[in-house]
Design an enzyme around this catalytic site. Structure first.
Site, PDB file in Angstrom:
ATOM      1  N   ARG A  90      46.011  34.795  31.660  1.00  0.00           N
ATOM      2  CA  ARG A  90      44.553  34.911  31.690  1.00  0.00           C
ATOM      3  C   ARG A  90      44.161  36.201  30.972  1.00  0.00           C
ATOM      4  O   ARG A  90      44.560  37.285  31.383  1.00  0.00           O
ATOM      5  CB  ARG A  90      44.070  34.946  33.143  1.00  0.00           C
ATOM      6  CG  ARG A  90      42.603  35.234  33.309  1.00  0.00           C
ATOM      7  CD  ARG A  90      42.156  35.179  34.771  1.00  0.00           C
ATOM      8  NE  ARG A  90      40.752  35.503  34.877  1.00  0.00           N
ATOM      9  CZ  ARG A  90      40.270  36.640  35.394  1.00  0.00           C
ATOM     10  NH1 ARG A  90      41.069  37.541  35.897  1.00  0.00           N
ATOM     11  NH2 ARG A  90      38.969  36.864  35.419  1.00  0.00           N
ATOM     12  N   HIS A 134      34.437  39.854  30.474  1.00  0.00           N
ATOM     13  CA  HIS A 134      35.042  40.779  31.442  1.00  0.00           C
ATOM     14  C   HIS A 134      34.433  42.158  31.166  1.00  0.00           C
ATOM     15  O   HIS A 134      35.107  43.103  30.803  1.00  0.00           O
ATOM     16  CB  HIS A 134      36.567  40.774  31.316  1.00  0.00           C
ATOM     17  CG  HIS A 134      37.291  41.249  32.550  1.00  0.00           C
ATOM     18  ND1 HIS A 134      38.267  40.503  33.190  1.00  0.00           N
ATOM     19  CD2 HIS A 134      37.190  42.392  33.257  1.00  0.00           C
ATOM     20  CE1 HIS A 134      38.742  41.185  34.229  1.00  0.00           C
ATOM     21  NE2 HIS A 134      38.096  42.336  34.295  1.00  0.00           N
ATOM     22  N   GLU A 179      33.916  38.473  37.844  1.00  0.00           N
ATOM     23  CA  GLU A 179      33.323  39.331  38.873  1.00  0.00           C
ATOM     24  C   GLU A 179      31.898  39.781  38.554  1.00  0.00           C
ATOM     25  O   GLU A 179      31.643  40.979  38.318  1.00  0.00           O
ATOM     26  CB  GLU A 179      34.213  40.553  39.113  1.00  0.00           C
ATOM     27  CG  GLU A 179      35.615  40.206  39.567  1.00  0.00           C
ATOM     28  CD  GLU A 179      36.397  41.413  40.084  1.00  0.00           C
ATOM     29  OE1 GLU A 179      35.887  42.543  39.994  1.00  0.00           O
ATOM     30  OE2 GLU A 179      37.522  41.226  40.579  1.00  0.00           O
ATOM     31  N   ASN A 307      39.018  36.357  42.896  1.00  0.00           N
ATOM     32  CA  ASN A 307      39.792  37.602  42.848  1.00  0.00           C
ATOM     33  C   ASN A 307      39.776  38.199  44.236  1.00  0.00           C
ATOM     34  O   ASN A 307      38.711  38.311  44.856  1.00  0.00           O
ATOM     35  CB  ASN A 307      39.179  38.602  41.868  1.00  0.00           C
ATOM     36  CG  ASN A 307      39.319  38.156  40.420  1.00  0.00           C
ATOM     37  OD1 ASN A 307      39.947  37.127  40.130  1.00  0.00           O
ATOM     38  ND2 ASN A 307      38.747  38.918  39.512  1.00  0.00           N
ATOM     39  N   TYR A 309      41.258  41.437  46.677  1.00  0.00           N
ATOM     40  CA  TYR A 309      41.967  42.709  46.815  1.00  0.00           C
ATOM     41  C   TYR A 309      42.002  43.232  48.246  1.00  0.00           C
ATOM     42  O   TYR A 309      42.998  43.780  48.683  1.00  0.00           O
ATOM     43  CB  TYR A 309      41.347  43.773  45.893  1.00  0.00           C
ATOM     44  CG  TYR A 309      41.669  43.491  44.437  1.00  0.00           C
ATOM     45  CD1 TYR A 309      42.882  43.885  43.894  1.00  0.00           C
ATOM     46  CD2 TYR A 309      40.788  42.771  43.626  1.00  0.00           C
ATOM     47  CE1 TYR A 309      43.215  43.597  42.582  1.00  0.00           C
ATOM     48  CE2 TYR A 309      41.105  42.476  42.302  1.00  0.00           C
ATOM     49  CZ  TYR A 309      42.330  42.894  41.793  1.00  0.00           C
ATOM     50  OH  TYR A 309      42.657  42.595  40.491  1.00  0.00           O
ATOM     51  N   GLU A 380      42.922  36.828  40.253  1.00  0.00           N
ATOM     52  CA  GLU A 380      43.430  38.210  40.281  1.00  0.00           C
ATOM     53  C   GLU A 380      43.822  38.553  41.698  1.00  0.00           C
ATOM     54  O   GLU A 380      43.106  38.223  42.654  1.00  0.00           O
ATOM     55  CB  GLU A 380      42.349  39.234  39.882  1.00  0.00           C
ATOM     56  CG  GLU A 380      42.133  39.391  38.418  1.00  0.00           C
ATOM     57  CD  GLU A 380      41.064  40.420  38.091  1.00  0.00           C
ATOM     58  OE1 GLU A 380      40.916  41.411  38.841  1.00  0.00           O
ATOM     59  OE2 GLU A 380      40.373  40.214  37.088  1.00  0.00           O
TER      60      GLU A 380
HETATM   61  C1  FCB Z   1      38.972  43.862  39.340  1.00  0.00           C
HETATM   62  C2  FCB Z   1      38.758  43.723  37.849  1.00  0.00           C
HETATM   63  C3  FCB Z   1      39.970  44.055  37.029  1.00  0.00           C
HETATM   64  C4  FCB Z   1      40.750  45.215  37.597  1.00  0.00           C
HETATM   65  C5  FCB Z   1      41.017  45.002  39.056  1.00  0.00           C
HETATM   66  C6  FCB Z   1      41.836  46.099  39.700  1.00  0.00           C
HETATM   67  O1  FCB Z   1      37.770  44.167  39.959  1.00  0.00           O
HETATM   68  O2  FCB Z   1      38.358  42.432  37.547  1.00  0.00           O
HETATM   69  O3  FCB Z   1      39.552  44.281  35.714  1.00  0.00           O
HETATM   70  O4  FCB Z   1      40.108  46.386  37.332  1.00  0.00           O
HETATM   71  O5  FCB Z   1      39.818  44.885  39.748  1.00  0.00           O
END
Ligand code: FCB
Length: 475
Positions: A90, A134, A179, A307, A309, A380
Site C-alpha cells: 500500500r 495521504h 485518515e 488504521n 494504533y 495500518e
Molecule cells: C498514521 C499515518 C501514517 C503514520 C502512522 C504512524 O496516522 O497514516 O502516515 O504516520 O500514523
C-alpha cells in the site's frame, strides 16, 4: 501486549493461528514520508513542504526533501518487499507530482514514476494498493482556502479521475483518503499537522469536504471501472470512559462522535450523527452541507480500510486540568475541548501511545456489528520503538511483540465473523513521521538516513515467516 509465555501452559509451537487462504498480507508507506525528490520530475510543493520549512513546526526542521530517497531506489525497495514475501504493498500517490499545482493537465513524468513502480510490483507478484491522498495537498489549493473550501472536493475528484485513467489498467485497489480525521482535525483544528491552521469550524468543514471529495472520486472511478475495489481509510479508536459516571460517559460519547462516527456515519450510512451536530452547535451550523452531499458521501464502497494504533480513554472535564500533548491538543476536539484524555499506565510505544491489542478486536467488531456489511482491511497498524544497529543487525522484540499481539486480535475478529480480508503493517521502512520528523521509527526495515542503507529488522524476518505460513505460532 502478548502475555509472557508460561512454560506450564504453552502448547507446542506446531499448532498455529491460521488465516483464511486468500488473506492479503501487506505493508504500507506514504509518498511524502518516503519518496524525497521533492523538486524533481515536475513535482511542485505540497502543504507538507511548506509546513516542514516553517520554523518550529517539525522537530529539528526535518523536511521531506530526501526522505528514504524511494523515488530513486524504488526498484531496490520492491526487491526488499519481494524478499519479505509481501502479497500487497500500500503506497500513496503524491498529488503535486502527478498534477502539479493541483489543477490542470496531468504531468506524464510524475505518472511514469508510479507506472514503473506498479509494473515492478506486478512483476514481483505484489498487488499494488494505491492511496490517492495521504495528506500532501498541493500548496496552491491551500492558498485558495484548502479543505475548508468546497471547491477542493471537486479538485480532488478531478485528480482522482486523472490518476485512475492513467493507472487503472494496472491497479485494482483504490483508497481515496488516508485518515481524514488527521487531515481535518490536526491540519485545521490543532494545527499540529500541515497546513497548521487552528479553527474548529474550519476543521469540521474540512472533514465534510474531504468526505465529499471521497464520494465524488468513488463515483468517478466506479463509472470508469465498476470492477475495481474502492474504499477509504479511517483511523478508528475505541473510546472508553474512565468510569461509568454520567460525566465520563458523556465525554466518551462526544469523543467517539468526533473521532469515529463523524466519518463512519456519513460514509457508511449517508448521515451525520444527530448528537454530533448538537455537540458542535457553537462551532458550526453545518451550513456547508448542501442538499445531496450525503448521498454522494454515502456512495457504497467495496472495501473499508481501518488504521489502528491505540485507544482513547476519556473523562469528564475538571477545572484547571493540565493541557494534553500536541496530538490531543484541545482544538483537535472542537466543542469538546475540555474533555480529559487519561492514561492507564499500560506499556507505551515511543510515541507514548498505550499498547492495546484488544482495542483492535473491539473496533473491528463494532464496525461489523453497527454498520452495513463491507469487507474490512487493516490498512495500518504498527509501533515506533527506539532501534539500535548492532553488528549490522537490528533486533526489535517490542515491535515484533506488538505485531504478534495485533495479528492475534485480527484472528480473533475473523473467528468472531468479522469480514477482515487483509492486514498492512505500518510501515515497510522507517520514514518521515510528520511533526516528529525522522525521530520516530515505525519500519520493519531500518533506514540509515545518511547512507540510505536498509536493514530488515528482526520483526521483518518474523513477518516474512508469518506470511509464508499464513499464520502465527500458537501460544
Ligand atoms: C498514521 C499515518 C501514517 C503514520 C502512522 C504512524 O496516522 O497514516 O502516515 O504516520 O500514523
Amino acid at each position: 501486549m502478548t502475555k509472557p509465555a508460561d512454560p506450564q501452559t504453552i502448547p507446542l509451537l506446531d499448532e498455529r493461528v491460521t488465516f483464511p487462504p486468500d488473506f492479503l498480507w501487506g505493508a504500507a508507506t506514504a509518498a511524502f514520508q518516503i519518496e524525497g525528490a521533492a523538486a524533481e520530475g515536475g513535482r511542485t510543493p505540497s502543504i507538507w513542504d511548506t509546513f516542514s520549512r516553517t520554523p518550529g513546526k517539525v522537530l529539528h526542521g526535518h523536511t521531506g526533501d530526501v526522505a528514504c530517497d524511494h523515488y530513486h531506489r524504488f526498484r531496490d525497495d520492491v526487491r526488499l518487499m519481494a524478499d519479505l514475501g509481501l502479497k500487497s504493498y500500500r503506497f500513496s500517490v503524491a498529488w503535486p507530482r502527478v498534477q502539479p499545482g493541483g489543477s490542470g493537465p496531468a504531468n506524464q513524468e510524475g505518472l511514469d514514476f508510479y507506472r514503473r513502480l506498479v509494473d515492478e510490483l506486478l512483476e514481483n507478484e505484489i498487488e499494488p494498493w494505491l492511496t490517492l491522498y495521504h495528506w500532501d495537498l498541493p500548496q496552491p489549493l491551500e492558498d485558495a482556502g484548502g479543505w475548508p473550501v468546497r471547491d477542493t472536493a471537486a479538485r480532488f475528484a478531478d485528480y482522482a479521475a486523472l490518476t485512475h485513467a492513467a493507472l487503472g489498467d494496472r491497479v485494482r485497489y483504490w483508497t481515496t483518503l488516508n485518515e481524514p480525521w488527521c487531515s481535518a482535525f490536526l491540519g485545521y483544528g490543532s494545527g499540529a499537522h500541515a497546513p497548521g491552521r487552528s479553527d474548529g469550524g474550519d476543521a469540521v468543514r474540512a472533514a465534510h469536504h474531504l468526505m465529499l471529495g471521497h464520494g465524488l472520486a468513488v463515483q468517478a472511478i466506479r463509472a470508469a471501472r465498476p470492477d475495481h475495489d474502492l474504499g477509504v481509510t479511517v483511523n478508528l479508536y475505541p473510546v472508553t470512559p474512565q468510569t461509568d459516571t454520567p460525566g465520563d460517559l458523556d465525554a466518551a460519547r462526544r469523543i467517539d462522535g468526533l473521532a469515529n462516527r463523524i466519518f463512519l456515519d456519513p460514509i457508511l450510512r449517508g448521515e451525520y450523527p444527530a448528537d454530533l451536530i448538537e455537540d458542535l452547535r457553537d462551532v458550526t451550523g453545518f451550513e456547508h452541507v448542501h442538499d445531496g452531499d450525503l448521498a454522494v458521501i454515502g456512495t457504497p464502497l467495496s472495501v473499508l480500510g481501518i488504521n489502528y494504533y491505540s485507544r482513547h480513554v476519556v473523562a469528564a472535564p475538571v477545572e484547571g486540568a493540565e493541557p494534553e500533548p500536541y496530538w490531543r491538543a484541545p482544538s483537535s476536539w472542537p466543542g469538546s475541548e475540555d474533555v480529559r484524555f487519561v492514561t492507564r499506565g499500560y506499556p507505551v510505544t515511543d510515541m507514548d501511545w498505550e499498547i492495546d491489542a484488544p482495542g483492535l478486536v473491539e473496533i473491528l467488531r463494532r464496525v461489523h456489528d453497527e454498520y452495513p456489511e463491507v469487507p474490512l482491511y487493516v490498512t495500518e497498524n504498527g509501533s515506533a520503538f527506539v532501534d539500535r544497529v548492532v553488528d549490522g543487525r537490528v533486533d526489535d522484540p517490542e515491535r515484533l511483540a506488538y505485531f504478534d499481539a495485533h495479528l492475534r486480535a485480527c484472528h480473533e475478529a475473523i473467528e468472531a465473523g468479522v469480514p477482515l480480508r487483509g492486514y498492512f503493517a505500518w510501515s515497510l521502512m522507517d520514514n518521515f513521521e510528520w511533526a516528529w520528523g525522522y525521530t520516530k521509527r515505525f519500519g520493519m526495515i531500518h533506514v540509515d538516513y545518511d547512507s540510505q542503507l536498509r536493514i530488515p529488522k528482526s520483526s521483518a524476518r518474523w513477518y516474512a515467516e508469518v506470511i509464508r505460513r499464513n499464520g502465527l505460532a500458537a501460544q
